[in-house]
Design a protein around this motif. Structure first.
Motif, PDB file in Angstrom:
ATOM      1  N   GLN A  59       0.792  -1.511   0.040  1.00  0.00           N
ATOM      2  CA  GLN A  59       0.055   0.078   0.061  1.00  0.00           C
ATOM      3  C   GLN A  59       0.791   1.322  -0.103  1.00  0.00           C
ATOM      4  OE1 GLN A  59      -3.403  -0.689   2.566  1.00  0.00           O
ATOM      5  NE2 GLN A  59      -4.055   1.491   2.402  1.00  0.00           N
ATOM      6  N   ILE A  60       2.126   1.255   0.505  1.00  0.00           N
ATOM      7  CA  ILE A  60       2.905   2.314   0.546  1.00  0.00           C
ATOM      8  C   ILE A  60       3.486   2.545  -0.791  1.00  0.00           C
ATOM      9  CG2 ILE A  60       5.116   3.137   1.293  1.00  0.00           C
ATOM     10  CD1 ILE A  60       4.898   1.305   3.921  1.00  0.00           C
ATOM     11  N   SER A  61       4.000   1.504  -1.423  1.00  0.00           N
ATOM     12  CA  SER A  61       4.450   1.462  -2.802  1.00  0.00           C
ATOM     13  C   SER A  61       3.412   2.272  -3.917  1.00  0.00           C
ATOM     14  CB  SER A  61       5.167   0.638  -3.373  1.00  0.00           C
ATOM     15  OG  SER A  61       4.789  -0.613  -2.796  1.00  0.00           O
ATOM     16  N   ILE A  62       2.077   1.588  -3.773  1.00  0.00           N
ATOM     17  CA  ILE A  62       1.225   2.134  -4.634  1.00  0.00           C
ATOM     18  C   ILE A  62       1.019   3.624  -4.741  1.00  0.00           C
ATOM     19  CG2 ILE A  62       0.280  -0.149  -5.183  1.00  0.00           C
ATOM     20  CD1 ILE A  62      -2.187   0.648  -3.593  1.00  0.00           C
ATOM     21  N   ALA A  63       0.773   4.098  -3.455  1.00  0.00           N
ATOM     22  CA  ALA A  63       0.403   5.431  -3.142  1.00  0.00           C
ATOM     23  C   ALA A  63       1.553   6.324  -3.610  1.00  0.00           C
ATOM     24  CB  ALA A  63       0.257   5.653  -1.670  1.00  0.00           C
ATOM     25  N   LEU A  64       2.842   5.930  -3.306  1.00  0.00           N
ATOM     26  CA  LEU A  64       4.082   6.964  -3.816  1.00  0.00           C
ATOM     27  C   LEU A  64       4.234   6.783  -5.078  1.00  0.00           C
ATOM     28  CD1 LEU A  64       6.515   6.127  -0.886  1.00  0.00           C
ATOM     29  CD2 LEU A  64       5.287   8.052  -1.391  1.00  0.00           C
ATOM     30  N   LEU A  65       4.078   5.672  -5.917  1.00  0.00           N
ATOM     31  CA  LEU A  65       4.152   5.621  -7.356  1.00  0.00           C
ATOM     32  C   LEU A  65       3.079   6.364  -8.038  1.00  0.00           C
ATOM     33  CD1 LEU A  65       5.447   4.427  -9.934  1.00  0.00           C
ATOM     34  CD2 LEU A  65       4.314   2.450  -9.733  1.00  0.00           C
ATOM     35  N   ALA A  66       1.830   6.102  -7.553  1.00  0.00           N
ATOM     36  CA  ALA A  66       0.672   7.133  -8.103  1.00  0.00           C
ATOM     37  C   ALA A  66       1.054   8.668  -7.950  1.00  0.00           C
ATOM     38  CB  ALA A  66      -0.603   6.798  -7.379  1.00  0.00           C
ATOM     39  N   MET A  67       1.716   9.032  -6.763  1.00  0.00           N
ATOM     40  CA  MET A  67       2.040  10.497  -6.677  1.00  0.00           C
ATOM     41  C   MET A  67       3.074  10.814  -7.594  1.00  0.00           C
ATOM     42  SD  MET A  67       2.194  10.795  -2.477  1.00  0.00           S
ATOM     43  CE  MET A  67       0.877  10.148  -1.482  1.00  0.00           C
ATOM     44  N   ALA A  68       4.055   9.749  -7.838  1.00  0.00           N
ATOM     45  CA  ALA A  68       5.168  10.144  -8.742  1.00  0.00           C
ATOM     46  C   ALA A  68       4.856  10.281 -10.061  1.00  0.00           C
ATOM     47  CB  ALA A  68       6.369   9.062  -8.612  1.00  0.00           C
ATOM     48  N   ILE A  69       3.587   9.584 -10.450  1.00  0.00           N
ATOM     49  CA  ILE A  69       3.054   9.930 -11.951  1.00  0.00           C
ATOM     50  C   ILE A  69       2.252  11.254 -11.912  1.00  0.00           C
ATOM     51  CG2 ILE A  69       1.478   8.555 -13.583  1.00  0.00           C
ATOM     52  CD1 ILE A  69       2.660   6.135 -12.673  1.00  0.00           C
ATOM     53  N   GLU A  70       1.585  11.375 -10.783  1.00  0.00           N
ATOM     54  CA  GLU A  70       0.557  12.438 -10.956  1.00  0.00           C
ATOM     55  C   GLU A  70       1.196  13.831 -10.825  1.00  0.00           C
ATOM     56  OE1 GLU A  70      -2.488  15.367  -9.570  1.00  0.00           O
ATOM     57  OE2 GLU A  70      -0.474  15.213  -8.748  1.00  0.00           O
ATOM     58  N   VAL A  71       2.600  13.830 -10.129  1.00  0.00           N
ATOM     59  CA  VAL A  71       3.401  15.121 -10.184  1.00  0.00           C
ATOM     60  C   VAL A  71       3.760  15.412 -11.731  1.00  0.00           C
ATOM     61  CG1 VAL A  71       5.393  14.132  -9.581  1.00  0.00           C
ATOM     62  CG2 VAL A  71       5.152  16.407  -8.662  1.00  0.00           C
ATOM     63  N   GLU A  72       3.839  14.450 -12.468  1.00  0.00           N
ATOM     64  CA  GLU A  72       4.456  14.696 -13.768  1.00  0.00           C
ATOM     65  C   GLU A  72       3.148  15.347 -14.759  1.00  0.00           C
ATOM     66  OE1 GLU A  72       7.419  14.604 -15.065  1.00  0.00           O
ATOM     67  OE2 GLU A  72       8.133  13.990 -13.258  1.00  0.00           O
ATOM     68  N   GLY A  73       1.917  15.271 -14.400  1.00  0.00           N
ATOM     69  CA  GLY A  73       0.860  15.808 -15.040  1.00  0.00           C
ATOM     70  C   GLY A  73       0.145  14.603 -15.437  1.00  0.00           C
ATOM     71  N   TYR A  74       0.109  13.595 -15.134  1.00  0.00           N
ATOM     72  CA  TYR A  74      -1.055  12.390 -15.638  1.00  0.00           C
ATOM     73  C   TYR A  74      -1.728  11.857 -14.688  1.00  0.00           C
ATOM     74  CZ  TYR A  74       2.543  12.145 -19.543  1.00  0.00           C
ATOM     75  OH  TYR A  74       2.925  12.515 -20.599  1.00  0.00           O
ATOM     76  N   ASP A  75      -3.259  11.525 -15.195  1.00  0.00           N
ATOM     77  CA  ASP A  75      -4.107  10.916 -14.534  1.00  0.00           C
ATOM     78  C   ASP A  75      -3.506   9.521 -14.127  1.00  0.00           C
ATOM     79  OD1 ASP A  75      -5.718  13.205 -14.585  1.00  0.00           O
ATOM     80  OD2 ASP A  75      -7.004  12.440 -16.472  1.00  0.00           O
ATOM     81  N   VAL A  76      -4.014   9.173 -12.774  1.00  0.00           N
ATOM     82  CA  VAL A  76      -3.507   7.966 -12.230  1.00  0.00           C
ATOM     83  C   VAL A  76      -4.400   7.659 -11.113  1.00  0.00           C
ATOM     84  CG1 VAL A  76      -1.528   9.036 -11.278  1.00  0.00           C
ATOM     85  CG2 VAL A  76      -1.658   6.512 -11.650  1.00  0.00           C
ATOM     86  N   ILE A  77      -4.647   6.418 -10.733  1.00  0.00           N
ATOM     87  CA  ILE A  77      -5.088   6.139  -9.422  1.00  0.00           C
ATOM     88  C   ILE A  77      -4.440   4.954  -8.907  1.00  0.00           C
ATOM     89  CG2 ILE A  77      -6.910   4.715 -10.596  1.00  0.00           C
ATOM     90  CD1 ILE A  77      -8.767   5.830  -8.044  1.00  0.00           C
ATOM     91  N   SER A  78      -4.445   4.745  -7.502  1.00  0.00           N
ATOM     92  CA  SER A  78      -3.865   3.449  -7.123  1.00  0.00           C
ATOM     93  C   SER A  78      -4.927   2.489  -6.306  1.00  0.00           C
ATOM     94  CB  SER A  78      -2.784   3.857  -5.963  1.00  0.00           C
ATOM     95  OG  SER A  78      -3.264   4.504  -4.670  1.00  0.00           O
ATOM     96  N   LEU A  79      -4.598   1.406  -6.389  1.00  0.00           N
ATOM     97  CA  LEU A  79      -5.785   0.471  -5.861  1.00  0.00           C
ATOM     98  C   LEU A  79      -5.418  -0.744  -5.038  1.00  0.00           C
ATOM     99  CD1 LEU A  79      -8.404   0.167  -9.078  1.00  0.00           C
ATOM    100  CD2 LEU A  79      -8.625   1.460  -7.007  1.00  0.00           C
ATOM    101  N   THR A  80      -5.934  -1.010  -3.963  1.00  0.00           N
ATOM    102  CA  THR A  80      -5.389  -2.044  -3.170  1.00  0.00           C
ATOM    103  C   THR A  80      -6.101  -3.427  -3.798  1.00  0.00           C
ATOM    104  OG1 THR A  80      -7.412  -2.320  -1.780  1.00  0.00           O
ATOM    105  CG2 THR A  80      -5.704  -1.136  -1.102  1.00  0.00           C
ATOM    106  N   GLY A  81      -5.751  -4.617  -3.692  1.00  0.00           N
ATOM    107  CA  GLY A  81      -6.240  -5.803  -4.287  1.00  0.00           C
ATOM    108  C   GLY A  81      -7.534  -5.919  -3.771  1.00  0.00           C
ATOM    109  N   ALA A  82      -8.262  -5.516  -2.893  1.00  0.00           N
ATOM    110  CA  ALA A  82      -9.468  -5.747  -2.576  1.00  0.00           C
ATOM    111  C   ALA A  82     -10.286  -4.578  -3.365  1.00  0.00           C
ATOM    112  CB  ALA A  82      -9.779  -5.309  -1.143  1.00  0.00           C
TER     113      ALA A  82
END
Ligand code: ADP
Ligand code: ASP
Ligand code: MG
Length: 403
Positions: A76-99
């Motif tokens: 859960q830590i890595s999906i949130a941080l990776l989503a942020m790293a993509i969003e900061v470049e100006g792209y739409d993105v969302i992170s989701l848990t397995g559930a």
């Protein structure tokens, strides 16, 4: 949605913020080319190991449900941080848990299996945003409890999603260039294998090469999903895994695997009568313990010793079941050894070449290594040996068969 690419990045590949940014750039590049990106990630670096360690500091036999609750946080830590790293470049993105991704698993904790993926949410997000980051290794069971798929399970999350979404490609990014003839960290002369068949990789992985989670290969084979294993640190093509590879020049032995995480249990002096083996192994199977090699020694009239191997992390559970059994059938004693390892050679040519096994045993003899157990199948020969010197043995055997 069409043009879906599923990628998976392992722990080292998202090990720090710098690497996370590099991964973000790889994803963005493919997104710019018009692909819809589903990216499965593992926990950063050694996070999962650290969480396991903490659990054992609190409890010597942590409840499986709580273990899953704990371990799932790493991803859960890595999906949130990776989503942020993509969003900061100006792209739409969302992170989701397995559930949240609808990954439904069996009930059993710590080694649950995916039985269904409800893709509604992920398809909706994919259509809207184009990039979805998914927590690997986890799902949810009927009770709505978080489950995990067993160590290394993010590979399986990725393949299962690729299959469910009918992706055009499934790429597994890791910290080596692909699948090698042996663990390149142990055998320096190991060679990269550019193309492999599912069944060979499955055998290598099941016998201890942790480069892919065995279940991920089973799933890929069943659904004919082509897999590519490559490095997240460079642009090398890596290893392609598919149904059949035609290459007449391949050596008979494709690879060598070493599994140091096994333990050997022996039940001494079991009365020899019909049903004794059945009783033991059905009790172990009921407890959901996977038994690997089995040897029965007859040493006197009507008395046997039965030895078998299990995964080291199932030793305590297996011992508990075996003790009850030994008491039931009036066996004399239960013993165990943890300082053993399983060394295997794998290859499609093994079954047809009778001299392979003798060459294997000879190379162990050359090092003065005693073989404790042997098992063979169409695709492999395995020997249980002492863990001490087993890496040296791996190198020697690799040199003999592969170079
Ligand atoms: P990830 O976090 O990317 O899933 P893993 O540590 O699970 O990475 O798997 C990659 C590691 O598998 C490599 O660093 C390598 O040491 C090990 N490995 C073991 N056997 C092999 C093999 N035959 N080919 C490639 N890597 C192997
Ligand atoms: N983070 C989990 C593990 O270390 C799952 C994975 O990496 O695939 O086992
Ligand atoms: Mg892994």
């Amino acid at each position: 949605v069409k043009n879906i690419i599923v990628q998976k990045y392992g722990g080292t590949s998202v090990g720090d913020i710098n690497r996370l940014r590099k991964v973000a750039n790889r994803i963005i590049k493919l997104r710019n080319e018009g692909n819809y990106m589903v990216v499965v990630v593992s926990a950063m670096g050694k996070t999962t190991d650290d969480l396991v360690k903490m659990a054992y500091e609190v409890h010597d036999n942590p409840p499986s449900r709580e273990m899953d609750m704990l371990l799932a946080t790493g991803e859960q830590i890595s999906i949130a941080l990776l989503a942020m790293a993509i969003e900061v470049e100006g792209y739409d993105v969302i992170s989701l848990t397995g559930a949240q991704c609808g990954i439904q698993t069996t009930e059993n904790h710590k080694k649950a299996r995916i039985h269904k993926i409800n893709t509604e949410r992920i398809e909706r997000e994919l259509k809207e945003k184009g990039i979805v980051i998914v927590a690997g290794f986890q799902g949810i069971n009927e009770n709505k409890d978080i489950t995990t798929l067993g160590r290394g399970g993010s590979d399986t999350s990725a393949v299962a999603l690729a299959v469910a979404l009918n992706a055009k490609q499934c790429e597994i990014y890791t910290d080596v260039d692909g699948v090698y003839t042996a663990d390149p960290r142990v055998v320096k002369s190991a060679k990269l294998i550019p193309e492999m068949e599912y069944k060979e990789v499955l055998e290598l992985a099941s016998l201890g090469a942790r480069v892919l989670h065995p279940r991920s290969i089973e799933l890929a084979e069943k659904n004919k999903m082509k897999l590519v294993v490559r490095s997240s640190f460079n642009g090398n093509p890596g290893t392609t895994i598919k149904e059949d590879v035609r290459n007449m020049e391949r050596s008979v032995v494709t690879g060598v695997s070493l599994d140091e995480d096994i333990a050997k249990i022996s039940v001494l002096e079991v009365p020899d009568k019909p049903g004794t083996a059945f009783k033991l192994f059905s009790a172990l199977s009921e407890a959901n313990i996977h038994v690997d090699m089995i040897v029965q020694n007859v040493h006197r009239n009507a008395i046997n010793d039965i030895s078998f191997t299990v995964a080291e992390d199932e030793l305590n559970e297996a011992l508990a079941v075996t003790e009850i059994y030994a008491h039931d059938v009036n066996a004399n004693e239960v013993t165990y050894e943890e300082n053993v390892a399983k060394l295997s050679i794998v290859g499609t040519g093994i079954v047809a070449n009778t001299d392979i096994s003798s060459k294997f045993f000879e190379s162990l003899y050359e090092l003065g290594i005693n073989i404790r157990m042997i098992s063979t199948s169409e695709l492999k020969i395995s020997c249980v040996i002492d863990i001490e010197g087993s890496k040296e043995a791996m190198n020697h055997v690799h040199k003999k068969f592969i170079g």
